[in-house]
Design a protein around this motif. Structure first.
Motif, PDB file in Angstrom:
ATOM      1  N   LEU A  91      30.665  -3.300  35.903  1.00 59.82           N
ATOM      2  CA  LEU A  91      29.515  -4.134  36.232  1.00 59.82           C
ATOM      3  C   LEU A  91      28.250  -3.297  36.315  1.00 59.82           C
ATOM      4  O   LEU A  91      28.318  -2.072  36.474  1.00 59.82           O
ATOM      5  CB  LEU A  91      29.745  -4.964  37.492  1.00 59.82           C
ATOM      6  CG  LEU A  91      29.369  -4.456  38.879  1.00 59.82           C
ATOM      7  CD1 LEU A  91      29.366  -5.638  39.826  1.00 59.82           C
ATOM      8  CD2 LEU A  91      30.367  -3.439  39.344  1.00 59.82           C
ATOM      9  N   ASP A  92      27.106  -3.972  36.149  1.00 59.26           N
ATOM     10  CA  ASP A  92      25.826  -3.276  36.162  1.00 59.26           C
ATOM     11  C   ASP A  92      25.471  -2.818  37.564  1.00 59.26           C
ATOM     12  O   ASP A  92      25.903  -3.407  38.548  1.00 59.26           O
ATOM     13  CB  ASP A  92      24.726  -4.206  35.641  1.00 59.26           C
ATOM     14  CG  ASP A  92      24.692  -4.239  34.120  1.00 59.26           C
ATOM     15  OD1 ASP A  92      25.413  -3.436  33.497  1.00 59.26           O
ATOM     16  OD2 ASP A  92      23.944  -5.068  33.567  1.00 59.26           O
ATOM     17  N   GLY A  93      24.631  -1.812  37.624  1.00 53.39           N
ATOM     18  CA  GLY A  93      24.237  -1.264  38.916  1.00 53.39           C
ATOM     19  C   GLY A  93      22.939  -1.853  39.425  1.00 53.39           C
ATOM     20  O   GLY A  93      22.298  -1.283  40.302  1.00 53.39           O
ATOM     21  N   ASP A  94      22.515  -2.990  38.880  1.00 49.75           N
ATOM     22  CA  ASP A  94      21.194  -3.515  39.232  1.00 49.75           C
ATOM     23  C   ASP A  94      21.274  -4.792  40.064  1.00 49.75           C
ATOM     24  O   ASP A  94      20.281  -5.486  40.211  1.00 49.75           O
ATOM     25  CB  ASP A  94      20.383  -3.771  37.960  1.00 49.75           C
ATOM     26  CG  ASP A  94      21.077  -4.762  37.042  1.00 49.75           C
ATOM     27  OD1 ASP A  94      22.202  -5.190  37.368  1.00 49.75           O
ATOM     28  OD2 ASP A  94      20.499  -5.106  35.996  1.00 49.75           O
ATOM     29  N   LEU A  95      22.466  -5.108  40.572  1.00 45.51           N
ATOM     30  CA  LEU A  95      22.683  -6.286  41.418  1.00 45.51           C
ATOM     31  C   LEU A  95      22.576  -7.602  40.656  1.00 45.51           C
ATOM     32  O   LEU A  95      22.592  -8.669  41.260  1.00 45.51           O
ATOM     33  CB  LEU A  95      21.688  -6.325  42.595  1.00 45.51           C
ATOM     34  CG  LEU A  95      21.936  -5.320  43.715  1.00 45.51           C
ATOM     35  CD1 LEU A  95      20.745  -5.327  44.682  1.00 45.51           C
ATOM     36  CD2 LEU A  95      23.207  -5.659  44.462  1.00 45.51           C
ATOM     37  N   GLN A  96      22.429  -7.554  39.322  1.00 47.71           N
ATOM     38  CA  GLN A  96      22.329  -8.818  38.591  1.00 47.71           C
ATOM     39  C   GLN A  96      23.698  -9.500  38.505  1.00 47.71           C
ATOM     40  O   GLN A  96      23.795 -10.709  38.544  1.00 47.71           O
ATOM     41  CB  GLN A  96      21.741  -8.586  37.191  1.00 47.71           C
ATOM     42  CG  GLN A  96      20.261  -8.256  37.255  1.00 47.71           C
ATOM     43  CD  GLN A  96      19.563  -8.485  35.922  1.00 47.71           C
ATOM     44  OE1 GLN A  96      19.407  -7.561  35.141  1.00 47.71           O
ATOM     45  NE2 GLN A  96      19.149  -9.710  35.681  1.00 47.71           N
ATOM     46  N   ASN A  97      24.764  -8.696  38.373  1.00 47.92           N
ATOM     47  CA  ASN A  97      26.117  -9.259  38.435  1.00 47.92           C
ATOM     48  C   ASN A  97      26.496  -9.408  39.897  1.00 47.92           C
ATOM     49  O   ASN A  97      26.059  -8.632  40.741  1.00 47.92           O
ATOM     50  CB  ASN A  97      27.135  -8.321  37.759  1.00 47.92           C
ATOM     51  CG  ASN A  97      26.818  -8.089  36.297  1.00 47.92           C
ATOM     52  OD1 ASN A  97      26.749  -6.953  35.855  1.00 47.92           O
ATOM     53  ND2 ASN A  97      26.606  -9.153  35.552  1.00 47.92           N
ATOM     54  N   ALA A 197      18.560 -12.742  39.295  1.00 43.63           N
ATOM     55  CA  ALA A 197      17.378 -12.084  38.716  1.00 43.63           C
ATOM     56  C   ALA A 197      17.301 -10.664  39.273  1.00 43.63           C
ATOM     57  O   ALA A 197      17.770 -10.394  40.374  1.00 43.63           O
ATOM     58  CB  ALA A 197      16.132 -12.858  39.071  1.00 43.63           C
ATOM     59  N   ARG A 198      16.724  -9.765  38.488  1.00 35.72           N
ATOM     60  CA  ARG A 198      16.564  -8.390  38.964  1.00 35.72           C
ATOM     61  C   ARG A 198      15.509  -8.353  40.051  1.00 35.72           C
ATOM     62  O   ARG A 198      14.405  -8.858  39.866  1.00 35.72           O
ATOM     63  CB  ARG A 198      16.132  -7.525  37.782  1.00 35.72           C
ATOM     64  CG  ARG A 198      16.535  -6.086  37.901  1.00 35.72           C
ATOM     65  CD  ARG A 198      15.912  -5.326  36.764  1.00 35.72           C
ATOM     66  NE  ARG A 198      16.879  -4.500  36.041  1.00 35.72           N
ATOM     67  CZ  ARG A 198      17.306  -3.326  36.476  1.00 35.72           C
ATOM     68  NH1 ARG A 198      16.907  -2.859  37.631  1.00 35.72           N
ATOM     69  NH2 ARG A 198      18.149  -2.629  35.743  1.00 35.72           N
ATOM     70  N   GLN A 199      15.856  -7.748  41.193  1.00 32.15           N
ATOM     71  CA  GLN A 199      14.887  -7.667  42.284  1.00 32.15           C
ATOM     72  C   GLN A 199      14.173  -6.327  42.303  1.00 32.15           C
ATOM     73  O   GLN A 199      12.987  -6.244  42.518  1.00 32.15           O
ATOM     74  CB  GLN A 199      15.613  -7.838  43.616  1.00 32.15           C
ATOM     75  CG  GLN A 199      15.725  -9.281  44.065  1.00 32.15           C
ATOM     76  CD  GLN A 199      16.304  -9.315  45.463  1.00 32.15           C
ATOM     77  OE1 GLN A 199      17.472  -9.028  45.649  1.00 32.15           O
ATOM     78  NE2 GLN A 199      15.469  -9.639  46.431  1.00 32.15           N
TER      79      GLN A 199
END
Ligand code: UDP
Ligand code: MG
Length: 329
Positions: A91-97, A197-199
Motif C-alpha cells: 500500500l502507498d505511504g500517503d494515507l490515500q489507501n 484524498a491526499r492530505q
C-alpha cells in the motif's frame, strides 16, 4: 512471519506516523504475526529519520533505505526481496489507501485467490489529469492484454509470496502488477477499496507519467508473448521483408524484359534493396533477442536498486547476508 506489509516512501514526512498507527491497529486486530517493511526511496524531507525512529522503537518495523530515488517499482521490488511473510500487502505511504481494507482482502486469499486487487471506485484525485487518463489506460490495457482489471493503479493489493516473487518490478512496471501476475497464472479478484484524498505532501505523478504507460504497455505485450521466442517475432518480420523484396525484384525484371522499363529509374528496385536490408536487420534482432533471453533465463544477479547499509550492518563491516540488492542495473 505471516504477513509483510510493504510501503514505499518518498518524501511522506507528515504521513508516516499516522499511517504507522493506522496500520498497527488494523494488523493487530487480524491476530496474525506481521511486519511492516518501509522502503525509503531516497527521501530528502526527513522521512528517513522518522522511519529510523519507528524502526528503533518497534521490532515489527523494518526499514530499507535506498541510496537515491529509484522509483516506486524498485522500492517495491526491494520490499519483496526482503519481506519474510507468506502473504504480502502493498500500500502507498500517503494515507490515500485505507488500511482498514486489509483484513477483508487477506480473508479473500484464504478463499483460494492468489492476488486480491483494490479498486478505487470512488477515487479522490483530479479528474482531468489523473482519473480520466487512468480510466482510458485501464481500458486500453485490458483490451491489449486480454486481462480486464478496473483499477490497475490502485496500490492496495494483497498477494501470496510466490506471486510477488514472479513480478520482477523495474521501471514503472508496478502499474502492471495485476497483468504480470495473471500472466504467471495467479488467480485474481478485485475488491472495492476506500480511497482518500491526499492530505499531506504532494503526488509524485502527473499526466506525463501516463504517456509512458502506453510505451510500457508495448513492452508488457511483447514480453508476454515473445520473451522466450524473440526470433518468432522478429523472424516473421524478416520473412515478410524478404518476401516483399523478392516480389518487387521479380516485378522489376518483368518490367525490364517485358515492357523495357529502365531498371535504374524503377522505384521498385529501391524497394527491393530496402526490403532485403530490413529483413537482415529483423533477423539479426531476432538472433540478438535469442541470445538476450538465454542470458536472462540463466542469471538473476543484478537488482534494479541499491540499498544503503543500516547502522548495525555498517558496524558489522558489510551488508547483511540476506540482502541481494547491491548494484543498480
Ligand atoms: N513513491 C516512491 N517513489 C517514487 C514515487 C512515489 O516510493 O519515486 C511512493 C510514494 O511515497 C507513495 C506511493 O509511492 O507512498 C505512491 O505515490 P503517490 O501518492 O505520489 O502516487 P499517486 O497516489 O498520486 O498515484
Ligand atoms: Mg497517492
Amino acid at each position: 512471519m505471516e504477513v509483510s506489509v510493504v510501503i514505499p516512501i518518498y518524501n511522506e514526512r507528515d504521513n508516516i506516523r499516522l499511517l504507522y498507527q493506522e496500520l498497527v491497529s488494523v494488523m493487530d486486530s487480524t491476530g496474525k504475526p506481521y511486519e511492516l517493511v518501509f522502503v525509503d526511496d531516497g527521501s530528502t524531507d526527513g522521512s528517513t529519520e522518522i522511519l529510523e525512529q519507528l524502526a528503533g522503537s518497534d521490532h515489527r518495523v523494518r526499514l530499507l533505505v535506498l541510496t537515491r530515488n529509484f522509483g516506486q517499482s524498485a522500492a517495491l521490488q526491494a520490499g519483496i526481496d526482503h519481506a519474510r511473510g507468506e502473504l504480502l500487502v502493498f500500500l502507498d505511504g500517503d494515507l490515500q489507501n485505507d488500511p482498514a481494507d486489509i483484513p477483508g482482502m487477506l480473508a479473500l486469499l484464504e478463499e483460494g485467490y492468489d492476488l486480491v486487487h483494490g479498486w478505487r471506485r470512488q477515487r479522490h484525485d483530479r479528474w482531468l489529469t489523473r482519473r480520466m487518463p487512468s480510466w482510458l489506460a485501464n481500458r486500453l490495457i485490458g483490451w491489449m492484454t486480454g486481462h480486464v482489471v478496473h483499477d490497475l493503479g490502485c496500490a492496495l493489493k494483497v498477494m501470496r509470496r510466490w506471486v510477488a516473487q514472479q513480478l520482477e518490478l523495474y521501471g514503472d512496471m508496478h502499474r502492471f502488477i495485476a497483468i504480470l501476475a495473471q500472466q504467471r497464472g495467479a488467480r485474481l479478484v478485485e475488491v472495492e477499496t476506500h480511497h482518500r484524498a491526499r492530505q499531506f505532501g504532494r503526488s509524485k505523478y502527473g499526466l506525463s507519467r501516463t504517456a509512458g504507460v502506453l510505451l510500457d504497455l508495448g513492452t508488457v505485450c511483447f514480453l508476454r508473448r515473445y520473451m522466450a521466442y524473440p526470433m518468432r517475432f522478429f523472424g516473421w518480420w524478416a520473412l515478410a521483408s524478404w518476401t516483399v523484396a523478392a516480389v518487387s525484384l521479380v516485378a522489376v525484371m518483368v518490367m525490364k524484359w517485358g515492357s523495357s522499363v529502365d531498371m535504374t529509374g524503377n522505384p521498385l528496385l529501391l524497394l527491393s534493396v530496402l526490403a532485403v536490408l530490413l529483413g537482415v536487420q529483423f533477423f539479426s534482432l531476432g538472433l540478438l533477442g535469442e541470445v538476450a533471453s538465454r542470458i536472462y533465463y540463466r542469471s538473476h544477479v543484478v537488482r534494479n536498486y541499491t540499498l544503503r547499509p543500516t547502522r548495525g550492518e555498517e558496524r558489522a563491516g558489510g551488508q547483511g547476508e540476506d540482502q541481494p540488492g547491491r548494484q543498480a542495473a
